[in-house]
Design a protein around this motif. Structure first.
Motif, short mmCIF file in Angstrom:
data_model
loop_
_atom_site.label_atom_id
_atom_site.label_comp_id
_atom_site.label_asym_id
_atom_site.label_seq_id
_atom_site.Cartn_x
_atom_site.Cartn_y
_atom_site.Cartn_z
N LEU A 102 -31.09 -10.33 30.48
CA LEU A 102 -30.65 -9.43 29.43
C LEU A 102 -31.71 -9.40 28.34
O LEU A 102 -32.18 -10.46 27.92
CB LEU A 102 -29.32 -9.93 28.86
N ASP A 184 -19.44 -11.45 27.59
CA ASP A 184 -20.39 -10.56 28.27
C ASP A 184 -20.67 -9.26 27.51
O ASP A 184 -21.35 -8.39 28.04
CB ASP A 184 -19.85 -10.18 29.66
N TRP A 187 -24.03 -7.66 27.68
CA TRP A 187 -24.35 -7.14 29.02
C TRP A 187 -23.73 -5.77 29.22
O TRP A 187 -24.34 -4.87 29.81
CB TRP A 187 -23.84 -8.08 30.10
N THR A 436 -22.64 -8.33 35.52
CA THR A 436 -22.10 -9.71 35.51
C THR A 436 -20.84 -9.81 36.36
O THR A 436 -20.16 -8.81 36.60
CB THR A 436 -21.72 -10.12 34.07
#
Lengths: 534, 318
Positions: A102, A184, A187, A436
């Motif tokens: 990332l 997350d 992401w 993810t």
């Protein structure tokens, strides 16, 4: 090995690699054989072989899946051509790097509160839109809000349901508040829908004329034909080596390959796997065969007979020969799946023992489920994956050895997603790569997810999913994902036979760094600003 | 000549009526297709909420007749509405593509029609000879092979092996005519191969048909050479069926070239129609189909007028 001998070996290898006699993988394995560590080898590759990027030239790319209905509406992005163009003329808060990590894009940094319920993103002060307007918190908020709320028509709406509020903190900071912890979130900001666009005064965004803050700005866009772009001089990042980009939409696989061979384009986004080996023979062409997280799933409705019995599901999982499918349907451009939806190039991939074709075990589980033979119908359409129906027929041949009779039903291409998927009990599905495990599990495996395609209900899995979501400790998180993967491997309602590679090709004069991203075709859609002409 | 004008006006009026009926049929057909634009555009990403929101925005929640008459109201005043997907006016989206399609059709017709008629006359002249057989076999083979196959064969030889013509027929508005002709040579040639056989064989058949007539026998007895018998005596009487077949093939050159467009990546209207049907973009589908229908109506009219003009008996009815 002496120091001197070693350096001569490196020189030789570097020369071989530069002239294309060996590729990166071979280079790495020789380097490791010569006693270097993988990271030293990787460093050597980038310092010795891949020359420093040069600026200049017009990069012409043959892109597949282009339509005359190509839209600039970020909420309706779906086709590959739309996703590719989105990464060229627009930008995101974060990016998937070439190493599948990332990285920052329009946000320079981000941090979370300890419970991961409150995220703060610092925006890049140098970022600007193509009309010269500076990028501020107001634009970021409007861009994200486009995918939220009752009025939103965005396909990305389910991604942001946990978001309760987005506020500005000064001109270059935004604070996102969530109803539950969500580790997350940075992401998720790489999702192809979530582009940053200039805000109107009323808090809506202006997407219609193709505005953006990407590395290149649109000069001429003809939907389904071509898009011409030129470098955005105020771009906030390194790269954008090409002066101009020309994307030509070539849907016919043969037209794409011919264009590459005759030099009408410099790269193509997808290669017809059937002729991959023939294309490899061409000396001017380099193939980029990248393992991805894009999976084929065969979901079975776990609340419906005969799939409500875990032994029936296991029987069906053992009755498929994944290796042969990779070989015959994907012509080697893929890898076997292991019945959990995390691929080896995704973060938190657990090394669980690979399930192999075993008709005896399948028969054993079938017996435990109380069947001597089994008849099921599997629905598929070739629009989902070229060769989808063939794959199902091959599967039915494998399953015969275990006394399972799979009746393959070819469904119409049109309306497959609205009339077959989520409606019929046993179907063929292809998923794009998700960054993810949490993203994937929340979309399609959580008990109450709209797309829980197998109707799978597993209390422990769902408990872990919520825990892992808010867990900021990497080690503990990895352990949770391992357990969840094991659960879907043993109990889950989806057979995941294969992961599909992205196979693109380029002219040898187009160069890129030591590794390329596997989130989308062409280096995650970012080859346009990461690659260069030798 | 006044009669012909009369016929033209009458036929154009009937043509408009036909278009109206066709527009109803097309609207009905698009309605009958499973799913609507919201589901088609959102695809795998469709949820109940965003589908409902999109339907409301596009006005799809109203009843079908209401939507049809709203569209018709615009269409009679020349406003064909906006594309549901791109939100741009249909005329803007279709204009350039339709002119591309026309350009390719005219290009192919300019090559195909003279070749077909000339060959037809030649094979009629040398009927039942080896030349006749070979010409027939070759043209029948090219019409029987699928278009995409012909196209691939041409690409293999002309662009990959010999490098004479580009494989991608990408054209821009600002290219010179010569550039355009070179870029689009292979697709035009493909279409020529597809349509030549039909026209050539019709020319041959209608000429040979007349060769048994008494006036041809008379000409022969007079000692007129064989080629002159055909060109001067039979051909003028054979025009009517030939013109009909030519018109039919011209219409095909405009409406039936989707495969050629796909293989050569030519930005014509066929690809647009296919994409719009998949996305259920009704205004664009409607406009494309009406253009195709109008093409057939106009070419048929032209064929009939042509048949009348070449036949004195029809030109001066009692």
């Amino acid at each position: 090995m002496t120091q001197k001998k070693n350096s001569r070996l490196i020189d030789q290898m570097a020369t071989d690699a530069k002239t294309g006699r060996i590729n990166r993988r071979e280079f790495m394995s020789y380097a490791i054989a010569a006693g270097m560590t993988a990271s030293t080898g990787s460093l050597l590759w980038s310092s010795n072989v891949s020359a420093a990027p040069k600026r200049g030239g017009t990069f012409r790319v043959g892109v597949h899946d282009g339509n005359t209905t190509h839209t600039h509406d970020p909420g309706k992005y779906a086709a590959v051509a739309e996703i590719q163009l989105a990464h060229v003329h627009r930008s995101y808060l974060t990016e998937i790097t070439s190493e599948n990590g990332l990285g920052p894009d329009m946000a320079t940094s981000w941090s979370a509160s300890p419970d991961a319920k409150k995220w703060t993103f610092t925006l890049n002060k140098n970022a600007s839109f193509h009309n010269g307007q500076k990028f501020t918190a107001k634009d970021a908020i409007a861009s994200l809000n486009y995918h939220r709320g009752d009025k939103s028509t965005s396909a990305a709406k389910p991604l942001l349901t946990a978001v309760t509020d987005i506020k500005a903190d000064g001109d270059h900071t935004i604070v996102i508040e969530l109803s539950q912890g969500f580790a997350d979130l940075p992401w998720i900001m790489t999702d192809y829908h979530l582009v940053m666009l200039p805000a109107n005064a009323d808090g809506t965004i202006d997407w219609k004329d193709g505005a953006g803050a990407g590395p290149y700005k649109i000069v001429n866009h003809k939907p389904g034909v071509s898009t011409n772009l030129t470098r955005h001089d105020g771009w906030h990042r390194e790269g954008a080596y090409f002066d101009k980009i020309e994307m030509i939409y070539l849907n016919d696989p043969n037209a794409r390959q011919t264009a590459l061979i005759t030099g009408d384009v410099d790269a193509i986004t997808s290669v017809d796997l059937k002729t991959l080996n023939l294309l490899k023979r061409n000396r001017n062409i380099e193939i980029d065969n990248v393992a991805s997280g894009s999976a084929i799933t065969l979901p079975m409705f776990c609340d419906q007979a005969p799939f409500d019995n875990v032994d029936t599901r296991l029987a069906l999982k053992y009755a498929i020969d994944r290796e042969e499918i990779v070989k015959k349907i994907l012509f080697g451009a893929g890898s076997p799946g292991n019945d959990f939806h995390v691929s080896p190039n995704m973060p938190y991939w657990p090394d669980i023992k690979q399930r192999t074709y075993d008709p005896d075990k399948a028969r054993f589980h079938l017996k435990r489920a109380g069947h001597s033979s089994l008849d099921v119908t599997l629905s598929a359409a070739d629009s989902v994956l070229p060769g989808a129906v063939d794959m199902c027929v091959l599967y039915s041949e494998h399953a015969k050895a275990a006394g399972i009779n799979i009746n393959v039903k070819r469904e119409p291409n049109d309306g497959y997603w609205s009339d077959v998927w989520l409606k019929k009990p046993f179907t063929f599905v292809k998923w794009g790569a998700r960054p993810t495990p949490d993203n994937m599990f929340t979309l399609a495996y959580k008990d109450d997810a709209a797309w829980n395609e197998s109707h799978w209900q597993n209390a422990r899995f769902n408990e872990l999913l919520l825990q892992a979501k808010a867990e900021l400790n990497e080690k503990r998180r990895a352990d949770m994902y391992r357990e969840m993967c094991q659960l879907s491997h043993d109990d889950g309602g989806s057979i995941i036979p294969i992961f599909v590679n992205f196979v693109g090709a380029r002219n040898k004069k187009v160069q890129h760094g030591p590794s390329i991203a596997s989130s989308w075709e062409l280096d995650g859609g970012r080859g346009y600003h990461r690659w260069w002409f030798a | 000549m006044g009669d012909i004008l009369n016929i033209v006006i009458k036929r154009l009026g009937l043509g408009l009526l036909t278009l109206l009926v066709i527009s109803v049929i097309i609207f009905g057909a698009v309605e009958l297709l499973p799913g609507d634009i919201a589901e088609a555009v959102l695809g795998q990403g469709a949820t109940k909420e965003n589908v409902a929101a999109m339907r409301e925005q596009l006005g799809l929640d109203r009843s079908a007749p209401v939507r049809y008459f709203e569209w018709l109201g615009g269409a009679v005043t020349g406003d064909f509405g906006n594309s549901l997907v791109s939100q741009k006016p249909v005329s803007e989206a279709i204009g350039e593509r339709f002119s591309n399609t026309l350009f390719l059709a005219v290009y192919a017709a300019f090559i195909a029609v003279p070749i077909a008629i000339f060959l037809g006359i030649l094979v009629a002249l040398y009927r039942n000879t080896v030349f006749d057989r070979v010409a027939n076999i070759l043209t029948l083979t090219s019409i029987s092979a699928p278009e995409f196959f012909l196209a691939y064969v041409l690409i293999l030889f002309f662009s990959v092996k010999w490098g004479m013509f580009p494989a991608i027929a990408k054209i821009d508005a600002d290219m010179t005519l010569l550039d355009k002709l070179e870029r689009t040579f292979l697709p035009a040639l493909t279409m020529v191969l597809v349509v030549v056989a039909h026209m050539m064989r019709m020319t041959r058949a209608s000429i040979i048909n007349l060769l048994a007539s008494p006036y041809v026998e008379m000409a022969r007895l007079k000692g007129v050479p064989a080629w002159k018998v055909i060109v001067k005596h039979t051909l003028p009487n054979a025009w009517a069926p030939i013109i009909n077949v030519v018109a039919l093939n011209l219409a095909y050159l405009i409406t039936g070239v989707v495969l050629v467009e796909v293989v050569f990546v030519y930005p014509g209207i066929g690809q647009m129609l296919v994409d719009s049907v998949t996305k259920r973009d009704f205004p664009v589908v409607q406009a494309c189909c009406l253009i195709f229908a109008a093409t057939f109506i106009l070419l048929n009219l032209a064929a009939d007028i042509g048949a009348i003009l070449t036949n004195p008996r029809l030109r001066h009815p009692k």
